[in-house]
Write an enzyme that holds these catalytic residues in place. Structure first.
Site, mmCIF file in Angstrom:
data_model
loop_
_atom_site.group_PDB
_atom_site.id
_atom_site.type_symbol
_atom_site.label_atom_id
_atom_site.label_comp_id
_atom_site.label_asym_id
_atom_site.label_seq_id
_atom_site.Cartn_x
_atom_site.Cartn_y
_atom_site.Cartn_z
ATOM 1 N N ASP A 140 30.193 -42.582 -10.035
ATOM 2 C CA ASP A 140 29.029 -43.146 -9.363
ATOM 3 C C ASP A 140 28.197 -43.807 -10.458
ATOM 4 O O ASP A 140 28.193 -43.330 -11.598
ATOM 5 C CB ASP A 140 28.249 -42.009 -8.674
ATOM 6 N N ASP A 176 25.955 -37.323 -8.997
ATOM 7 C CA ASP A 176 24.872 -36.366 -9.225
ATOM 8 C C ASP A 176 24.792 -35.340 -8.095
ATOM 9 O O ASP A 176 23.969 -34.435 -8.130
ATOM 10 C CB ASP A 176 23.531 -37.076 -9.431
ATOM 11 N N ASP A 216 25.909 -38.364 -2.991
ATOM 12 C CA ASP A 216 27.362 -38.528 -2.937
ATOM 13 C C ASP A 216 28.054 -37.195 -2.687
ATOM 14 O O ASP A 216 29.205 -37.006 -3.050
ATOM 15 C CB ASP A 216 27.870 -39.175 -4.233
ATOM 16 N N CYS A 223 0.843 -1.194 0.000
ATOM 17 C CA CYS A 223 0.000 0.000 0.000
ATOM 18 C C CYS A 223 0.880 1.246 0.000
ATOM 19 O O CYS A 223 2.105 1.162 0.084
ATOM 20 C CB CYS A 223 -0.861 0.019 1.261
ATOM 21 N N CYS A 271 3.295 1.524 2.846
ATOM 22 C CA CYS A 271 4.578 0.832 2.698
ATOM 23 C C CYS A 271 5.553 1.722 1.932
ATOM 24 O O CYS A 271 6.743 1.774 2.256
ATOM 25 C CB CYS A 271 4.411 -0.461 1.901
#
Lengths: 120, 744
Positions: B433, B632, B636, B18, B21
């Site tokens: 991995d 990823d 890991d 508003c 603010c």
């Protein structure tokens, strides 16, 4: 006689170089408030090049690069792992964490522009 | 210190509801020390603040007022501005250089007759030297004042730079030449020779060298420019039922945006409507467009190809993947690997040391040199000053790092810092991995075997019931298989997961247990009835997953995660680079072995629990291996951070780019080999540069000081020293530029 005088002058010049560049340091600019400290980057030097700040308090350094040569474009705080590319003719804020007491050097990428923050 | 000039910062403000603010934010901003004026625009939710306050303080003040602020920076416009300023500076340098070199022509002509032992016309003798004194002073004032201003400023800072060397050399040469012109009688016979040509040639060449270096450097940072160029200036936002074009900075999280065919995606978001192929090659390096439909994530800066997409903004401003990539690349380009840090130490004492050598050379030549001694002493001192510029040494590392990191970014490889760049090329072992790295990470149930007394569908239905509560990647595969057979799952209670082993819970009044062989063995379940099936599944690279009901074996599922199509070729490339490759997985040993055989890996670490993966990496490091771990980044993460270099392999641009030393945006294993190849090429380039620069300085300075004279009668001409100095930096920058042509 001339040879002796030239040798003496040479020795004096060498002593002056050693003292000025290695043994003495420029006066530090003291910073106490929380405002950003402005550092001008121009003509081959940081101005001011030595800044004394209270230890243990975060600090903002505002770099204003007025030098278009590529040498001036990066500022590196190698001990703090911080580096920044400085835009030309615009202020750029580099926020430093609360610094432990000691001397923290900053340089351009090639180590030609040199400055230090002394945390006390 | 002079009064600080005033600047204007623009902030985007979120959270204003508003006019109250607006007033609160303005008040908060004006209260920040250093702020001269602050005005908030409620319509586009922005604030304009002038003064000299730090942006961080402004953002904090807005935060304290209950809203959130971020600085609006149009990086592309800023970059264009910088480029224009650099281009203007380049033209100025060229003009300065041409002027000095133009003066060098008569200055050289003036010196020739004396050099060849010919008599000079009377008028030339009388007027030539004074005229050249004026012309070379003009050269100093127009083409070279920056050397003198820079030298003076650094001198006041107790520092010595390249400017110090050039300014001192030129001042000495001009002062000496002027003195021999106005008072030749003061000098011993044969020493009254001016150096006008030296001044004009050296300033001309050094400034030309700076111009050429600047042009070559412009090309080294093109990676950032390319990335910034991906950001559109405006975005098409749907607001209150209308489509409007707004500046990119005005896009808010939650806005619905439209991308038509051929348009760029403006910010990161989630597709809410439409179907299209999106070209993400600019970020991931993957050439094939990625199909997007409702629910899919899109990334700002990518190109919408075929259809129209409506998407909801999820990340804007500096939070977008593209902004984070730009920040990371910039950060990495500015960082130095260990190899470059020694040079920084050298640089601080190099120039004063050169000054001392110049003084010493002068004294030695004056006292012990052959006639004309004063002239020889001047030549030696000026040549040492001119040749001693450490520019090439200083540029050697940062130039190569900048091109290397940029080159990697072009291939969808984000390198965190200079150390990662250097380390990647020194790896001896790469640990991969399995799931999501060597395989696609999209497992599917390929076979079901039932124990005596059970049917396949019942086994699958109960397994799916249990997996419905699980978040494991295998769960989706089991549920998809059950759905494909039209099976309906049972509700599950008392669900519990044992990471790396399996899950259990109650369904339909029975206790279900689903997991690997070890999980069954640990709970005393006899798996022998289906051991043959399990071995056969594993031999086909599928993972056997056992189901037990009320403590007795009920069945077995074969879950297979297809290999990435490029896996075998990429691993062969890594092996060709001389690397040892190991496969690391929590999977069953026989399955892991089968996968390893298919892709050509000899070393396998199977049945390793997620928390134990970093132990394997540590073991290898203790054996003296320099280990790169590729995963990823999800289960890991510790192993990635433990390894000498952690490679996070992503699918698309959603990968956490801050998490690893090196991030592979495309998800292709070729990225690992590319990153290592780029690293090796960059480090090789740095070494060439450092070697060249060290040789230049360590040989150049003594030769300039005249150490060869007693043996060969050779004293370096200061003009040759000027040319060498100018070319040393250009050579380093050009050599770094060769990396642009490198193809991994």
């Amino acid at each position: 006689m001339t040879e002796l005088l030239v040798s003496l002058a040479g020795l004096l010049a060498i002593a002056a170089i050693v003292w000025w560049f290695w043994l003495s340091a420029p006066a530090a600019v003291r910073v106490a408030g929380s405002r950003a400290v402005e550092i001008r980057v121009a003509d081959g030097a940081y101005q001011p090049a030595v800044i004394a700040v209270p230890a243990g308090r975060p600090l903002v350094l505002r770099f204003v690069r007025r030098d278009a040569t590529p040498c001036a474009e990066t500022v590196v705080f190698s001990g703090l792992g911080i580096q920044a590319e400085l835009p030309l003719d615009r202020p750029f804020d580099v926020s430093l964490p609360a610094l432990p007491a000691g001397t923290h050097e900053f340089t351009c990428q090639m180590g030609m522009y040199r400055g230090k923050v002394i945390a006390q | 210190m002079s009064a600080s000039p005033s600047y204007t910062a623009r902030l985007a403000i979120d959270g204003m509801r508003c006019a109250g603010c607006v007033a609160a934010v303005e008040r908060a901003l004006r209260a920040v020390p250093g702020v001269l004026e602050a005005s908030v625009n409620f319509a586009d939710r922005s604030a304009q603040v002038s003064g000299d306050a730090a942006v961080g303080a402004l953002i904090a003040a807005v935060g304290a007022a209950g809203c959130q602020a971020r600085e609006i920076v149009d990086e592309a416009a800023l970059e264009a501005e910088q480029e224009a300023a650099e281009a203007a500076h380049y033209r100025t340098l060229l003009r300065k250089s041409w002027f000095a070199l133009a003066v060098a022509v008569p200055a050289l002509a003036f010196g020739f007759p004396a050099m060849l032992g010919l008599a000079m016309p009377h008028w030339a003798m009388q007027w030539g030297s004074p005229l050249l004194a004026v012309l070379t002073l003009a050269v100093i004032l127009y083409s070279g004042p920056q050397f003198f201003v820079g030298a003076w400023k650094s001198l006041r800072n107790h520092a010595a730079t390249m400017d110090t060397l050039i300014a001192l050399g030129m001042a000495a040469a001009w002062g000496y030449s002027f003195a021999v012109t106005v008072a030749p009688q003061w000098f011993p016979a044969g020493t009254a020779e001016p150096f006008w040509d030296v001044i004009a040639v050296i300033i001309g060449l050094v400034v030309l060298g700076q111009a050429l270096e600047m042009r070559a450097r412009g090309r080294t940072s093109q990676a950032i420019r390319r990335l910034l160029g991906l950001k559109p200036r405006t975005a098409r936002v749907l607001r209150e039922g209308r489509e409007i074009d707004v500046p990119l900075a005005a896009v808010r999280v939650g806005d619905i945006l439209r991308a038509r065919p051929g348009e760029q995606i403006a910010v990161d978001g989630e597709v809410v409507e439409g179907h299209s192929g999106v070209d993400e090659s600019m970020l991931t390096g993957e050439p094939l467009p990625v199909e997007k439909q409702a629910g899919a994530a899109v990334t700002g800066g990518t190109l919408n190809r075929t259809g129209t997409l409506l998407y909801r903004a999820t990340r804007v401003g500096s939070d977008t993947a593209l902004s984070r990539i730009v920040a990371l690349v910039r950060q990495a380009q500015g960082s130095k690997p260990a190899i470059g840090r020694l040079v920084d130490k050298v640089a601080s004492w190099f120039v004063p040391a050169a000054l001392i050598i110049a003084v010493a050379a002068f004294v030695v030549w004056f006292n012990f040199g052959p006639a004309p001694r004063l002239n020889h002493a001047m030549v030696a001192a000026v040549t040492v000053l001119v040749i001693a510029c450490p520019c090439a040494l200083g540029l050697a590392t940062p130039m190569s790092v900048m091109v290397g990191v940029g080159k990697a970014a072009e291939h969808g490889i984000l390198i965190r810092n200079g150390d990662a760049l250097q380390q990647a090329g020194r790896l001896t072992t790469v640990v991969l991995d399995k799931t999501g790295t060597v395989t696609l990470g999209k497992p599917a149930v390929t076979a079901v075997a039932a124990a005596p007394g059970w049917e396949e569908d019942a086994v699958l239905r109960l397994a799916a019931s249990l997996e419905a509560a699980s978040e494991h990647p295998l769960a989706e595969a089991v549920l998809a298989a059950a759905r494909a057979r039209g099976l309906v799952t049972e509700p599950v209670s008392d669900f519990a997961a044992t990471p790396g082993h399996g899950v259990d819970g109650m369904a339909d009044g029975r206790h279900l247990r689903l997991g690997n062989r070890k999980f069954m063995d640990d709970h005393g379940i006899d798996c022998h009835p289906l051991a043959g099936h399990a071995a056969a599944f594993a031999a086909q690279a599928a993972t056997p997953v056992f189901l037990a009901v009320d403590g007795r074996l009920a069945g077995l599922l074969a879950v297979e995660d297809p290999l990435k199509p490029e896996a075998r070729a990429a691993i062969a490339r890594l092996q060709a680079l001389g690397l040892k490759i190991a496969l690391l997985t929590g999977d069953h040993a026989a399955t892991a072995q089968a996968v390893a055989e298919r892709v050509g890996i000899a070393t396998v670490y199977a049945e390793v629990l997620p928390q134990d993966k970093d132990d394997i990496v540590m073991q290898l490091m203790h054996q003296g291996e320099r280990v790169g771990m590729v995963g990823d980044g999800i289960n890991d993460a510790i192993a990635l951070s433990r390894a000498d270099v952690g490679f996070a392999i992503g699918t698309g641009t959603d990968v956490a780019i801050e998490s690893a030393d090196i991030t592979l945006m495309s998800g292709s294993l070729h990225g690992v080999a590319n990153a290592i190849a780029i690293s090796r090429a960059t480090v090789r380039n740095i070494k060439q540069n450092l070697f060249g620069a060290f040789i230049y300085n360590t040989l150049g300075i003594p030769i300039a000081a005249g150490v060869l004279y007693p043996f060969t009668g050779l004293l370096l001409n200061p003009m040759i020293a000027g040319a060498a100095m100018a070319m040393s930096s250009v050579t380093v920058v050009s050599n770094a530029g060769r990396l642009h042509r490198f193809r991994p």
